[in-house]
Design a protein around this motif. Sequence first.
Motif, PDB file in Angstrom:
ATOM      1  N   ALA A 153       8.306  -8.951  18.492  1.00  0.00           N
ATOM      2  CA  ALA A 153       9.223  -8.568  17.417  1.00  0.00           C
ATOM      3  C   ALA A 153       8.662  -8.889  16.033  1.00  0.00           C
ATOM      4  O   ALA A 153       8.981  -8.211  15.050  1.00  0.00           O
ATOM      5  N   SER A 154       7.833  -9.916  15.936  1.00  0.00           N
ATOM      6  CA  SER A 154       7.284 -10.319  14.635  1.00  0.00           C
ATOM      7  C   SER A 154       6.077  -9.502  14.216  1.00  0.00           C
ATOM      8  O   SER A 154       5.576  -9.671  13.098  1.00  0.00           O
ATOM      9  N   TRP A 155       5.600  -8.620  15.068  1.00  0.00           N
ATOM     10  CA  TRP A 155       4.313  -7.966  14.828  1.00  0.00           C
ATOM     11  C   TRP A 155       4.288  -7.194  13.510  1.00  0.00           C
ATOM     12  O   TRP A 155       3.328  -7.286  12.738  1.00  0.00           O
ATOM     13  N   LYS A 156       5.346  -6.417  13.229  1.00  0.00           N
ATOM     14  CA  LYS A 156       5.337  -5.597  12.017  1.00  0.00           C
ATOM     15  C   LYS A 156       5.291  -6.458  10.761  1.00  0.00           C
ATOM     16  O   LYS A 156       4.598  -6.118   9.797  1.00  0.00           O
ATOM     17  N   LYS A 157       6.020  -7.561  10.762  1.00  0.00           N
ATOM     18  CA  LYS A 157       6.008  -8.442   9.594  1.00  0.00           C
ATOM     19  C   LYS A 157       4.633  -9.066   9.400  1.00  0.00           C
ATOM     20  O   LYS A 157       4.135  -9.186   8.278  1.00  0.00           O
ATOM     21  N   ILE A 158       4.014  -9.496  10.481  1.00  0.00           N
ATOM     22  CA  ILE A 158       2.682 -10.089  10.377  1.00  0.00           C
ATOM     23  C   ILE A 158       1.668  -9.032   9.963  1.00  0.00           C
ATOM     24  O   ILE A 158       0.828  -9.263   9.085  1.00  0.00           O
ATOM     25  N   LEU A 192       1.297 -12.784  20.825  1.00  0.00           N
ATOM     26  CA  LEU A 192       0.625 -12.194  19.671  1.00  0.00           C
ATOM     27  C   LEU A 192      -0.879 -12.109  19.891  1.00  0.00           C
ATOM     28  O   LEU A 192      -1.521 -11.146  19.483  1.00  0.00           O
ATOM     29  N   ALA A 193      -1.446 -13.129  20.561  1.00  0.00           N
ATOM     30  CA  ALA A 193      -2.868 -13.075  20.903  1.00  0.00           C
ATOM     31  C   ALA A 193      -3.135 -11.914  21.847  1.00  0.00           C
ATOM     32  O   ALA A 193      -4.104 -11.153  21.671  1.00  0.00           O
ATOM     33  N   GLN A 207       1.132 -18.201  11.051  1.00  0.00           N
ATOM     34  CA  GLN A 207       2.098 -17.107  11.155  1.00  0.00           C
ATOM     35  C   GLN A 207       2.520 -16.896  12.611  1.00  0.00           C
ATOM     36  O   GLN A 207       3.683 -16.608  12.897  1.00  0.00           O
ATOM     37  N   TRP A 208       1.565 -17.005  13.528  1.00  0.00           N
ATOM     38  CA  TRP A 208       1.888 -16.869  14.949  1.00  0.00           C
ATOM     39  C   TRP A 208       2.815 -17.999  15.398  1.00  0.00           C
ATOM     40  O   TRP A 208       3.741 -17.776  16.177  1.00  0.00           O
ATOM     41  N   LEU A 209       2.572 -19.213  14.903  1.00  0.00           N
ATOM     42  CA  LEU A 209       3.427 -20.335  15.279  1.00  0.00           C
ATOM     43  C   LEU A 209       4.838 -20.184  14.695  1.00  0.00           C
ATOM     44  O   LEU A 209       5.823 -20.567  15.330  1.00  0.00           O
ATOM     45  N   TRP A 210       4.942 -19.625  13.493  1.00  0.00           N
ATOM     46  CA  TRP A 210       6.262 -19.355  12.909  1.00  0.00           C
ATOM     47  C   TRP A 210       7.011 -18.340  13.770  1.00  0.00           C
ATOM     48  O   TRP A 210       8.214 -18.494  14.029  1.00  0.00           O
ATOM     49  N   SER A 211       6.316 -17.308  14.210  1.00  0.00           N
ATOM     50  CA  SER A 211       6.925 -16.322  15.111  1.00  0.00           C
ATOM     51  C   SER A 211       7.436 -16.999  16.379  1.00  0.00           C
ATOM     52  O   SER A 211       8.549 -16.712  16.851  1.00  0.00           O
ATOM     53  N   GLU A 212       6.635 -17.915  16.902  1.00  0.00           N
ATOM     54  CA  GLU A 212       7.017 -18.657  18.106  1.00  0.00           C
ATOM     55  C   GLU A 212       8.274 -19.478  17.842  1.00  0.00           C
ATOM     56  O   GLU A 212       9.210 -19.492  18.656  1.00  0.00           O
ATOM     57  N   ASN A 266       9.680 -10.941   3.607  1.00  0.00           N
ATOM     58  CA  ASN A 266       8.664 -11.254   4.609  1.00  0.00           C
ATOM     59  C   ASN A 266       8.268 -12.723   4.463  1.00  0.00           C
ATOM     60  O   ASN A 266       7.376 -13.064   3.675  1.00  0.00           O
ATOM     61  N   VAL A 267       8.938 -13.572   5.212  1.00  0.00           N
ATOM     62  CA  VAL A 267       8.648 -15.001   5.147  1.00  0.00           C
ATOM     63  C   VAL A 267       7.273 -15.302   5.741  1.00  0.00           C
ATOM     64  O   VAL A 267       6.652 -16.313   5.411  1.00  0.00           O
ATOM     65  N   SER A 268       6.761 -14.405   6.573  1.00  0.00           N
ATOM     66  CA  SER A 268       5.469 -14.649   7.214  1.00  0.00           C
ATOM     67  C   SER A 268       4.350 -14.812   6.187  1.00  0.00           C
ATOM     68  O   SER A 268       3.450 -15.626   6.370  1.00  0.00           O
ATOM     69  N   VAL A 269       4.402 -14.052   5.099  1.00  0.00           N
ATOM     70  CA  VAL A 269       3.359 -14.195   4.080  1.00  0.00           C
ATOM     71  C   VAL A 269       3.487 -15.545   3.376  1.00  0.00           C
ATOM     72  O   VAL A 269       2.482 -16.165   2.992  1.00  0.00           O
TER      73      VAL A 269
END
Length: 500
Positions: free
Chosen positions: A485-490, A362-363, A347-352, A311-314
Amino acid sequence: MHRRLIVPGALAASLLLAIPASAAGGTVGAPGIGDPYYPASGNGGYDVSHYDLRLKYQPATDLLEGTATILATTTQALSRFNLDFALDVSEVRVNGKKAAFARSGEQELEITPASPLAKDRPVTVVVRYAGKPSEVKVNGWTSWVRTPDGAVAAQEPESAVWWYPSNDHPLDKATYDISVSVPDGTQAISNGTLQSQSSKLGWTRFNWRSAKPQATYLTTLAIGKFEITTDTTADGVPVVNAYSKDLGANGGAARASIERTAEVAEWLTELFGPYPFDALGGYSPNVTSGFALETQTRPFYSPKQFANGSNVSVVVHEVAHQWYGDSVSVKGWKDIWINEGFARYSQWLWSEKEGEGTAQELADHTYSQHPEGDPFWAVKPGDPGPDDQFHAAVYDRGALALQALRNKVGDETFFELLRGWPAEHAYGNATVGDFVAYAERISDTPLAGLFDTWLYQPTRPEAPAAAEARLLRTPARPGQPEPPASWKKIAATNTIHDHR
Protein backbone atom coordinates in the motif's frame (compact mmCIF):
# COMPACT_ATOMS: atom_id res chain seq x y z
CA MET A 1 19.63 15.74 -12.75
CA HIS A 2 21.99 16.72 -9.98
CA ARG A 3 24.85 19.09 -10.73
CA ARG A 4 28.49 18.48 -10.00
CA LEU A 5 31.80 20.32 -10.10
CA ILE A 6 34.04 17.84 -11.84
CA VAL A 7 37.64 18.19 -12.93
CA PRO A 8 38.80 15.21 -14.99
CA GLY A 9 41.30 13.05 -13.13
CA ALA A 10 44.17 13.73 -15.54
CA LEU A 11 43.61 17.48 -15.35
CA ALA A 12 43.37 17.36 -11.55
CA ALA A 13 46.66 15.45 -11.41
CA SER A 14 48.34 17.99 -13.66
CA LEU A 15 47.06 20.84 -11.50
CA LEU A 16 48.49 19.22 -8.40
CA LEU A 17 51.82 18.59 -10.09
CA ALA A 18 51.96 22.22 -11.15
CA ILE A 19 51.88 23.41 -7.54
CA PRO A 20 55.32 23.98 -6.04
CA ALA A 21 56.15 21.40 -3.41
CA SER A 22 57.30 24.20 -1.15
CA ALA A 23 57.62 27.94 -1.00
CA ALA A 24 59.42 30.32 1.27
CA GLY A 25 58.48 29.47 4.83
CA GLY A 26 55.97 26.77 3.99
CA THR A 27 54.21 24.65 1.43
CA VAL A 28 51.28 25.52 -0.79
CA GLY A 29 47.97 24.01 0.27
CA ALA A 30 46.42 21.63 -2.25
CA PRO A 31 43.47 22.98 -4.30
CA GLY A 32 41.46 19.83 -3.58
CA ILE A 33 40.87 17.68 -0.52
CA GLY A 34 41.57 14.47 -2.43
CA ASP A 35 38.13 13.18 -3.41
CA PRO A 36 38.45 11.38 -6.78
CA TYR A 37 34.79 12.08 -7.61
CA TYR A 38 35.29 15.84 -7.26
CA PRO A 39 38.99 16.74 -7.42
CA ALA A 40 38.30 20.48 -7.22
CA SER A 41 36.20 20.24 -4.04
CA GLY A 42 37.72 21.12 -0.70
CA ASN A 43 41.30 22.13 -0.05
CA GLY A 44 44.40 20.94 1.76
CA GLY A 45 46.53 22.39 4.54
CA TYR A 46 43.99 23.40 7.16
CA ASP A 47 40.92 22.29 9.10
CA VAL A 48 38.01 24.68 9.71
CA SER A 49 36.32 24.72 13.12
CA HIS A 50 33.84 27.60 12.71
CA TYR A 51 32.26 29.87 10.10
CA ASP A 52 30.84 33.25 11.07
CA LEU A 53 28.85 34.67 8.14
CA ARG A 54 27.46 38.21 8.24
CA LEU A 55 25.32 38.76 5.16
CA LYS A 56 23.00 41.33 3.59
CA TYR A 57 20.68 40.39 0.73
CA GLN A 58 18.40 42.47 -1.47
CA PRO A 59 15.83 40.23 -3.20
CA ALA A 60 14.92 42.88 -5.77
CA THR A 61 18.42 42.94 -7.26
CA ASP A 62 19.88 39.60 -6.06
CA LEU A 63 22.79 41.50 -4.52
CA LEU A 64 24.46 39.54 -1.73
CA GLU A 65 27.07 41.30 0.40
CA GLY A 66 29.02 39.37 2.97
CA THR A 67 31.84 39.14 5.44
CA ALA A 68 32.96 35.63 6.29
CA THR A 69 35.18 35.00 9.31
CA ILE A 70 36.69 31.53 9.22
CA LEU A 71 38.42 29.94 12.20
CA ALA A 72 40.78 27.12 11.29
CA THR A 73 43.92 25.25 12.30
CA THR A 74 46.77 24.64 9.92
CA THR A 75 47.65 21.00 9.26
CA GLN A 76 50.91 21.91 7.53
CA ALA A 77 53.12 24.94 7.23
CA LEU A 78 51.48 27.18 4.62
CA SER A 79 52.78 29.92 2.38
CA ARG A 80 49.50 29.89 0.46
CA PHE A 81 46.12 28.16 0.71
CA ASN A 82 42.80 28.03 -1.10
CA LEU A 83 39.15 28.54 -0.32
CA ASP A 84 36.31 27.40 -2.59
CA PHE A 85 34.39 30.50 -3.68
CA ALA A 86 32.95 32.11 -6.81
CA LEU A 87 31.75 35.63 -5.91
CA ASP A 88 33.83 38.80 -6.23
CA VAL A 89 36.17 39.40 -3.30
CA SER A 90 37.24 42.89 -2.21
CA GLU A 91 39.51 42.10 0.74
CA VAL A 92 41.10 39.18 2.58
CA ARG A 93 42.78 39.31 5.96
CA VAL A 94 44.70 36.48 7.62
CA ASN A 95 45.30 36.83 11.36
CA GLY A 96 44.32 40.49 11.11
CA LYS A 97 46.73 41.40 8.32
CA LYS A 98 45.81 42.06 4.71
CA ALA A 99 46.56 39.11 2.46
CA ALA A 100 47.06 38.89 -1.27
CA PHE A 101 44.46 36.91 -3.19
CA ALA A 102 43.88 35.70 -6.73
CA ARG A 103 41.53 33.52 -8.77
CA SER A 104 42.43 30.08 -10.06
CA GLY A 105 40.02 28.12 -12.19
CA GLU A 106 36.31 28.61 -11.64
CA GLN A 107 36.02 28.11 -7.89
CA GLU A 108 39.45 28.54 -6.29
CA LEU A 109 40.32 31.61 -4.23
CA GLU A 110 44.10 31.51 -3.66
CA ILE A 111 45.18 33.38 -0.52
CA THR A 112 48.77 34.37 0.27
CA PRO A 113 49.13 35.60 3.86
CA ALA A 114 51.50 38.44 4.71
CA SER A 115 53.78 35.92 6.40
CA PRO A 116 53.86 32.11 6.24
CA LEU A 117 51.69 30.12 8.64
CA ALA A 118 53.26 27.52 10.91
CA LYS A 119 51.82 24.03 11.25
CA ASP A 120 49.25 23.27 13.97
CA ARG A 121 48.48 26.93 14.65
CA PRO A 122 45.10 28.66 14.84
CA VAL A 123 44.35 30.98 11.96
CA THR A 124 41.58 33.52 11.39
CA VAL A 125 40.61 34.39 7.82
CA VAL A 126 38.27 37.27 6.99
CA VAL A 127 36.85 37.56 3.46
CA ARG A 128 34.76 40.53 2.29
CA TYR A 129 32.74 39.96 -0.85
CA ALA A 130 29.68 40.85 -2.93
CA GLY A 131 27.91 39.65 -6.03
CA LYS A 132 24.74 38.39 -7.65
CA PRO A 133 24.93 34.63 -7.04
CA SER A 134 22.33 33.66 -9.64
CA GLU A 135 24.49 35.28 -12.34
CA VAL A 136 27.72 33.57 -11.28
CA LYS A 137 28.28 30.32 -13.14
CA VAL A 138 30.70 27.56 -12.18
CA ASN A 139 31.00 24.90 -14.85
CA GLY A 140 28.01 26.52 -16.53
CA TRP A 141 25.51 26.66 -13.68
CA THR A 142 24.60 28.13 -10.29
CA SER A 143 22.96 26.44 -7.31
CA TRP A 144 21.60 29.78 -6.04
CA VAL A 145 17.90 29.86 -7.02
CA ARG A 146 15.92 33.08 -7.10
CA THR A 147 12.28 32.88 -6.02
CA PRO A 148 9.46 35.41 -6.55
CA ASP A 149 10.26 36.99 -3.17
CA GLY A 150 13.85 35.98 -2.43
CA ALA A 151 16.31 33.16 -2.99
CA VAL A 152 17.30 29.68 -1.84
CA ALA A 153 20.67 27.97 -1.42
CA ALA A 154 20.16 24.19 -1.15
CA GLN A 155 22.01 21.72 -3.34
CA GLU A 156 24.12 18.56 -3.25
CA PRO A 157 27.03 17.89 -3.47
CA GLU A 158 27.83 21.62 -3.37
CA SER A 159 26.13 24.98 -2.90
CA ALA A 160 28.44 26.99 -0.64
CA VAL A 161 30.68 28.41 -3.37
CA TRP A 162 27.87 30.74 -4.48
CA TRP A 163 27.27 32.38 -1.12
CA TYR A 164 30.22 31.94 1.23
CA PRO A 165 33.93 30.94 1.01
CA SER A 166 34.69 27.54 2.51
CA ASN A 167 36.58 24.28 2.54
CA ASP A 168 33.78 22.74 0.53
CA HIS A 169 33.79 19.01 1.30
CA PRO A 170 32.05 16.88 3.97
CA LEU A 171 35.43 15.87 5.43
CA ASP A 172 35.83 19.33 6.92
CA LYS A 173 32.83 19.97 9.15
CA ALA A 174 32.45 23.06 11.32
CA THR A 175 30.00 24.97 13.49
CA TYR A 176 28.22 28.05 12.13
CA ASP A 177 26.86 31.45 13.04
CA ILE A 178 24.85 32.84 10.12
CA SER A 179 23.55 36.41 10.40
CA VAL A 180 21.43 37.69 7.51
CA SER A 181 19.93 41.14 6.99
CA VAL A 182 16.95 41.39 4.62
CA PRO A 183 14.32 44.06 3.89
CA ASP A 184 11.57 44.38 6.51
CA GLY A 185 8.72 41.96 5.80
CA THR A 186 11.13 39.36 4.44
CA GLN A 187 12.55 36.50 6.48
CA ALA A 188 15.81 34.56 6.42
CA ILE A 189 15.70 30.87 7.31
CA SER A 190 18.85 28.86 7.98
CA ASN A 191 20.13 25.90 10.00
CA GLY A 192 20.04 25.46 13.75
CA THR A 193 18.42 27.74 16.30
CA LEU A 194 17.34 31.35 15.88
CA GLN A 195 19.40 33.28 18.41
CA SER A 196 17.89 36.71 17.86
CA GLN A 197 16.03 38.96 15.44
CA SER A 198 16.09 42.76 15.22
CA SER A 199 14.99 45.56 12.85
CA LYS A 200 16.64 48.85 11.99
CA LEU A 201 16.14 51.40 9.21
CA GLY A 202 14.02 49.15 7.04
CA TRP A 203 16.10 45.99 7.43
CA THR A 204 15.61 42.95 9.67
CA ARG A 205 18.52 40.82 10.80
CA PHE A 206 18.15 37.12 11.63
CA ASN A 207 20.89 35.36 13.62
CA TRP A 208 21.07 31.56 13.31
CA ARG A 209 23.47 29.18 15.06
CA SER A 210 24.48 25.58 14.29
CA ALA A 211 26.24 24.31 17.40
CA LYS A 212 27.18 20.85 16.09
CA PRO A 213 29.62 20.05 13.27
CA GLN A 214 28.00 20.59 9.87
CA ALA A 215 29.16 19.85 6.32
CA THR A 216 29.20 22.76 3.88
CA TYR A 217 26.62 21.24 1.49
CA LEU A 218 24.25 20.78 4.44
CA THR A 219 24.25 24.53 5.12
CA THR A 220 21.19 26.26 3.72
CA LEU A 221 19.74 29.72 3.36
CA ALA A 222 16.20 30.64 2.31
CA ILE A 223 15.09 34.26 1.97
CA GLY A 224 11.48 35.21 1.28
CA LYS A 225 8.03 35.64 2.80
CA PHE A 226 7.19 32.58 4.91
CA GLU A 227 4.51 31.30 7.20
CA ILE A 228 6.43 29.93 10.17
CA THR A 229 5.26 27.39 12.75
CA THR A 230 7.11 26.47 15.94
CA ASP A 231 6.90 23.57 18.36
CA THR A 232 9.09 21.34 20.52
CA THR A 233 9.61 17.59 20.48
CA ALA A 234 8.92 15.38 23.50
CA ASP A 235 12.65 15.70 24.29
CA GLY A 236 12.49 19.50 24.19
CA VAL A 237 14.13 20.07 20.80
CA PRO A 238 12.78 23.29 19.20
CA VAL A 239 11.03 22.78 15.86
CA VAL A 240 10.84 25.52 13.20
CA ASN A 241 8.97 24.87 9.95
CA ALA A 242 8.54 27.43 7.18
CA TYR A 243 6.33 27.60 4.09
CA SER A 244 6.38 30.15 1.29
CA LYS A 245 3.13 32.10 1.28
CA ASP A 246 2.65 31.48 -2.44
CA LEU A 247 2.86 27.68 -2.65
CA GLY A 248 -0.61 27.50 -4.16
CA ALA A 249 -2.34 24.13 -4.37
CA ASN A 250 0.66 22.29 -2.92
CA GLY A 251 0.76 24.38 0.25
CA GLY A 252 -1.73 22.40 2.28
CA ALA A 253 -0.15 19.05 1.41
CA ALA A 254 3.31 20.41 2.20
CA ARG A 255 2.16 21.60 5.61
CA ALA A 256 0.28 18.34 6.32
CA SER A 257 3.53 16.46 5.69
CA ILE A 258 6.23 18.69 7.16
CA GLU A 259 4.21 19.44 10.31
CA ARG A 260 4.70 15.76 11.23
CA THR A 261 8.48 16.25 11.44
CA ALA A 262 8.57 16.10 15.24
CA GLU A 263 6.50 12.90 15.26
CA VAL A 264 8.82 11.32 12.69
CA ALA A 265 11.94 12.35 14.64
CA GLU A 266 10.55 10.93 17.87
CA TRP A 267 9.90 7.61 16.12
CA LEU A 268 13.37 7.57 14.57
CA THR A 269 14.99 8.04 17.97
CA GLU A 270 13.59 4.60 18.83
CA LEU A 271 15.48 3.15 15.85
CA PHE A 272 18.66 5.23 15.72
CA GLY A 273 19.12 6.56 19.24
CA PRO A 274 18.93 10.15 20.53
CA TYR A 275 18.36 12.92 17.98
CA PRO A 276 21.87 14.28 17.29
CA PHE A 277 21.16 18.03 17.06
CA ASP A 278 19.60 20.86 19.05
CA ALA A 279 17.12 22.00 16.40
CA LEU A 280 14.63 20.41 14.02
CA GLY A 281 12.25 21.41 11.26
CA GLY A 282 11.88 21.83 7.52
CA TYR A 283 10.99 24.38 4.89
CA SER A 284 9.23 24.50 1.54
CA PRO A 285 9.98 27.56 -0.61
CA ASN A 286 8.41 28.52 -3.93
CA VAL A 287 10.92 26.88 -6.27
CA THR A 288 10.49 25.02 -9.54
CA SER A 289 12.99 22.28 -8.71
CA GLY A 290 11.58 18.91 -7.67
CA PHE A 291 13.99 17.48 -5.10
CA ALA A 292 14.29 17.38 -1.34
CA LEU A 293 17.54 17.69 0.62
CA GLU A 294 18.64 16.85 4.15
CA THR A 295 20.05 20.29 5.00
CA GLN A 296 21.09 19.89 8.62
CA THR A 297 18.34 20.38 11.22
CA ARG A 298 16.07 22.01 8.59
CA PRO A 299 15.54 19.92 5.44
CA PHE A 300 14.56 21.58 2.17
CA TYR A 301 11.42 20.30 0.39
CA SER A 302 10.38 21.34 -3.08
CA PRO A 303 6.61 21.88 -3.18
CA LYS A 304 6.59 19.43 -6.10
CA GLN A 305 7.20 16.67 -3.56
CA PHE A 306 3.58 17.24 -2.50
CA ALA A 307 1.98 17.72 -5.92
CA ASN A 308 -0.08 14.55 -5.47
CA GLY A 309 -1.02 15.20 -1.87
CA SER A 310 0.66 14.85 1.49
CA ASN A 311 3.62 12.47 1.71
CA VAL A 312 5.14 11.82 5.11
CA SER A 313 7.50 9.30 3.53
CA VAL A 314 9.68 12.07 2.10
CA VAL A 315 9.86 13.64 5.58
CA VAL A 316 10.96 10.28 6.98
CA HIS A 317 13.71 10.12 4.35
CA GLU A 318 15.13 13.57 5.09
CA VAL A 319 14.83 13.34 8.88
CA ALA A 320 16.54 9.92 8.82
CA HIS A 321 19.45 11.66 7.13
CA GLN A 322 20.01 13.71 10.27
CA TRP A 323 21.61 10.55 11.70
CA TYR A 324 22.74 8.93 8.45
CA GLY A 325 24.45 11.57 6.32
CA ASP A 326 24.44 14.62 8.58
CA SER A 327 25.76 13.42 11.95
CA VAL A 328 27.65 10.54 10.32
CA SER A 329 28.83 11.90 6.97
CA VAL A 330 30.71 10.42 4.06
CA LYS A 331 34.50 10.48 3.97
CA GLY A 332 34.32 10.62 0.20
CA TRP A 333 31.39 10.96 -2.17
CA LYS A 334 31.78 7.34 -3.28
CA ASP A 335 30.42 6.44 0.19
CA ILE A 336 27.01 7.92 -0.66
CA TRP A 337 25.31 4.60 0.22
CA ILE A 338 25.95 5.43 3.89
CA ASN A 339 23.50 8.30 3.34
CA GLU A 340 20.94 7.16 0.81
CA GLY A 341 20.57 3.42 1.40
CA PHE A 342 19.71 4.00 5.04
CA ALA A 343 17.36 6.91 4.36
CA ARG A 344 15.44 4.83 1.81
CA TYR A 345 15.30 1.87 4.20
CA SER A 346 13.87 4.20 6.84
CA GLN A 347 10.94 4.80 4.48
CA TRP A 348 10.44 1.03 4.32
CA LEU A 349 10.49 0.84 8.12
CA TRP A 350 7.91 3.65 8.34
CA SER A 351 5.69 1.68 5.96
CA GLU A 352 6.13 -1.34 8.23
CA LYS A 353 5.19 0.73 11.27
CA GLU A 354 2.11 2.17 9.55
CA GLY A 355 0.88 -1.26 8.45
CA GLU A 356 1.17 -0.38 4.76
CA GLY A 357 3.68 -3.04 3.77
CA THR A 358 6.65 -4.59 5.53
CA ALA A 359 10.23 -3.90 4.58
CA GLN A 360 10.35 -7.49 3.32
CA GLU A 361 7.38 -6.92 1.04
CA LEU A 362 8.86 -3.68 -0.27
CA ALA A 363 12.16 -5.47 -0.90
CA ASP A 364 10.31 -8.19 -2.80
CA HIS A 365 8.49 -5.67 -4.93
CA THR A 366 11.56 -3.54 -5.58
CA TYR A 367 13.51 -6.59 -6.72
CA SER A 368 10.68 -7.65 -9.02
CA GLN A 369 10.76 -4.30 -10.84
CA HIS A 370 14.28 -4.92 -12.17
CA PRO A 371 14.77 -8.13 -14.19
CA GLU A 372 18.09 -9.63 -15.19
CA GLY A 373 19.88 -7.30 -17.60
CA ASP A 374 18.22 -4.14 -16.29
CA PRO A 375 20.86 -1.35 -16.21
CA PHE A 376 19.73 -0.77 -12.62
CA TRP A 377 21.93 -3.72 -11.57
CA ALA A 378 25.02 -2.31 -13.29
CA VAL A 379 25.21 0.56 -10.79
CA LYS A 380 27.30 -0.31 -7.74
CA PRO A 381 25.88 1.48 -4.67
CA GLY A 382 29.14 1.05 -2.77
CA ASP A 383 31.05 3.03 -5.42
CA PRO A 384 28.61 4.26 -8.08
CA GLY A 385 30.86 6.82 -9.77
CA PRO A 386 30.12 10.55 -9.98
CA ASP A 387 27.67 10.18 -12.87
CA ASP A 388 25.52 7.69 -10.93
CA GLN A 389 25.98 9.07 -7.44
CA PHE A 390 22.25 9.79 -7.15
CA HIS A 391 21.02 6.91 -9.31
CA ALA A 392 17.90 5.09 -8.09
CA ALA A 393 20.03 1.98 -7.52
CA VAL A 394 21.99 3.76 -4.79
CA TYR A 395 18.70 4.24 -2.96
CA ASP A 396 16.75 1.08 -3.80
CA ARG A 397 19.50 -1.49 -4.25
CA GLY A 398 21.11 0.17 -1.26
CA ALA A 399 17.99 -0.54 0.77
CA LEU A 400 17.88 -4.11 -0.56
CA ALA A 401 21.37 -4.58 0.86
CA LEU A 402 20.08 -3.61 4.28
CA GLN A 403 17.16 -6.02 4.04
CA ALA A 404 19.62 -8.76 3.10
CA LEU A 405 21.69 -7.82 6.15
CA ARG A 406 18.62 -7.84 8.39
CA ASN A 407 17.68 -11.32 7.21
CA LYS A 408 21.23 -12.54 7.69
CA VAL A 409 21.83 -11.31 11.24
CA GLY A 410 18.27 -11.20 12.59
CA ASP A 411 16.19 -8.31 13.87
CA GLU A 412 17.79 -7.97 17.29
CA THR A 413 21.30 -7.56 15.92
CA PHE A 414 20.16 -5.53 12.91
CA PHE A 415 18.47 -2.88 15.02
CA GLU A 416 21.42 -2.88 17.39
CA LEU A 417 23.54 -1.97 14.36
CA LEU A 418 21.17 0.83 13.36
CA ARG A 419 21.39 2.36 16.84
CA GLY A 420 25.07 1.78 17.43
CA TRP A 421 26.51 3.12 14.18
CA PRO A 422 25.34 6.76 14.63
CA ALA A 423 26.58 6.70 18.23
CA GLU A 424 30.02 5.33 17.34
CA HIS A 425 30.62 7.85 14.54
CA ALA A 426 28.60 10.83 15.83
CA TYR A 427 29.53 14.14 14.15
CA GLY A 428 32.26 12.41 12.15
CA ASN A 429 32.85 10.76 8.80
CA ALA A 430 32.90 7.15 7.70
CA THR A 431 33.21 4.88 4.66
CA VAL A 432 31.22 1.94 3.40
CA GLY A 433 34.15 -0.23 4.47
CA ASP A 434 33.89 1.18 7.97
CA PHE A 435 30.26 0.08 8.15
CA VAL A 436 31.03 -3.40 6.86
CA ALA A 437 33.74 -3.82 9.50
CA TYR A 438 31.40 -2.46 12.19
CA ALA A 439 28.58 -4.81 11.18
CA GLU A 440 30.93 -7.81 11.24
CA ARG A 441 32.23 -6.85 14.67
CA ILE A 442 28.82 -6.31 16.27
CA SER A 443 27.16 -9.32 14.66
CA ASP A 444 30.22 -11.58 14.99
CA THR A 445 29.38 -12.74 11.46
CA PRO A 446 31.40 -12.68 8.23
CA LEU A 447 29.55 -10.21 6.02
CA ALA A 448 32.06 -9.11 3.38
CA GLY A 449 30.55 -11.46 0.80
CA LEU A 450 27.02 -10.22 1.41
CA PHE A 451 28.00 -6.58 1.03
CA ASP A 452 30.14 -7.32 -2.02
CA THR A 453 27.17 -9.01 -3.68
CA TRP A 454 24.70 -6.22 -3.00
CA LEU A 455 26.91 -3.14 -3.17
CA TYR A 456 29.70 -3.88 -5.63
CA GLN A 457 28.80 -6.56 -8.17
CA PRO A 458 27.33 -5.10 -11.40
CA THR A 459 24.83 -7.93 -11.79
CA ARG A 460 21.46 -8.95 -10.37
CA PRO A 461 22.13 -10.96 -7.18
CA GLU A 462 20.63 -14.38 -6.70
CA ALA A 463 17.83 -14.60 -4.17
CA PRO A 464 19.28 -15.94 -0.88
CA ALA A 465 18.41 -19.48 0.08
CA ALA A 466 15.32 -19.81 2.25
CA ALA A 467 17.35 -21.45 5.01
CA GLU A 468 19.59 -18.39 5.16
CA ALA A 469 16.98 -15.70 4.59
CA ARG A 470 13.54 -15.12 3.16
CA LEU A 471 14.56 -12.10 1.12
CA LEU A 472 13.23 -11.69 -2.41
CA ARG A 473 10.91 -14.66 -2.79
CA THR A 474 8.43 -13.10 -5.19
CA PRO A 475 10.53 -13.02 -8.41
CA ALA A 476 10.02 -16.80 -8.65
CA ARG A 477 6.26 -16.22 -9.02
CA PRO A 478 4.92 -15.45 -12.50
CA GLY A 479 3.76 -11.91 -13.19
CA GLN A 480 4.14 -8.83 -11.06
CA PRO A 481 3.08 -9.10 -7.41
CA GLU A 482 0.69 -6.49 -6.06
CA PRO A 483 2.66 -3.58 -4.62
CA PRO A 484 2.39 -2.81 -0.91
CA ALA A 485 0.00 0.00 0.00
CA SER A 486 2.90 2.39 0.66
CA TRP A 487 4.53 1.81 -2.72
CA LYS A 488 3.05 4.82 -4.54
CA LYS A 489 4.03 7.23 -1.77
CA ILE A 490 7.57 5.88 -1.66
CA ALA A 491 7.85 5.85 -5.47
CA ALA A 492 6.67 9.46 -5.52
CA THR A 493 9.79 10.41 -3.58
CA ASN A 494 12.12 9.11 -6.29
CA THR A 495 12.63 12.71 -7.40
CA ILE A 496 14.50 13.17 -4.10
CA HIS A 497 17.62 12.39 -6.13
CA ASP A 498 16.68 14.48 -9.17
CA HIS A 499 18.53 17.66 -8.19
CA ARG A 500 17.01 20.17 -10.58
